[in-house]
Write a protein that holds these residues in place. Structure first.
Motif, mmCIF file in Angstrom:
data_model
loop_
_atom_site.group_PDB
_atom_site.id
_atom_site.type_symbol
_atom_site.label_atom_id
_atom_site.label_comp_id
_atom_site.label_asym_id
_atom_site.label_seq_id
_atom_site.Cartn_x
_atom_site.Cartn_y
_atom_site.Cartn_z
ATOM 1 N N LYS A 28 10.589 73.867 14.819
ATOM 2 C CA LYS A 28 10.340 72.993 13.667
ATOM 3 C C LYS A 28 10.630 71.531 14.003
ATOM 4 C CE LYS A 28 11.191 76.480 10.146
ATOM 5 N NZ LYS A 28 11.994 76.844 8.973
ATOM 6 N N LEU A 29 11.430 71.304 15.030
ATOM 7 C CA LEU A 29 11.828 69.946 15.399
ATOM 8 C C LEU A 29 11.315 69.474 16.752
ATOM 9 C CD1 LEU A 29 15.597 70.134 14.370
ATOM 10 C CD2 LEU A 29 13.704 69.219 13.022
ATOM 11 N N HIS A 30 11.107 70.400 17.680
ATOM 12 C CA HIS A 30 10.810 70.039 19.062
ATOM 13 C C HIS A 30 9.416 70.512 19.479
ATOM 14 C CE1 HIS A 30 15.332 70.802 19.060
ATOM 15 N NE2 HIS A 30 15.199 69.489 19.100
ATOM 16 N N THR A 31 8.809 69.768 20.384
ATOM 17 C CA THR A 31 7.549 70.196 20.979
ATOM 18 C C THR A 31 7.813 71.451 21.815
ATOM 19 O OG1 THR A 31 7.894 68.764 22.888
ATOM 20 C CG2 THR A 31 6.617 67.839 21.044
ATOM 21 N N PRO A 32 6.800 72.285 22.031
ATOM 22 C CA PRO A 32 7.012 73.556 22.747
ATOM 23 C C PRO A 32 7.634 73.415 24.134
ATOM 24 C CG PRO A 32 4.859 73.546 21.706
ATOM 25 C CD PRO A 32 5.423 72.156 21.544
#
Length: 92
Positions: A28-32
């Motif tokens: 929800k907060l970080h790129t994969p």
């Protein structure tokens, strides 16, 4: 290695030298591809892994020496952050 440079386990209240890296991210907060890290001693590896795992955050668990070797060859430099971790502030 001195106490100042010895990575310490991310488990709350633990002062034992870390030997594992738990790579994680919050989708929800970080790129994969983003990886935050907690580090763990042998005693807390499982409990920290479970804490991240039940939330779907845990991506990988590797020996600290292996992580540091990989990071140094990629030029990123270690685990970083407070106490040698990227996410120590929210640790259990």
């Amino acid at each position: 290695m001195s106490d100042e440079t010895t990575p310490i386990c991310s488990a709350k209240g633990c002062r034992t030298a870390a030997v594992w890296v738990l790579a994680w991210n919050n989708p929800k907060l970080h790129t994969p591809e983003r990886r935050k890290t907690w580090i763990a001693c042998d005693e807390h590896r499982e409990s920290l892994s479970q804490f991240l795992g039940v939330r779907g955050f845990l991506k990988d668990v590797v020996p600290l020496a292996e992580w540091e070797a990989t990071e140094s060859t990629e030029g990123s430099g270690g685990t970083g952050g407070a106490g040698g971790t990227g996410g120590a502030g929210g640790r259990p």
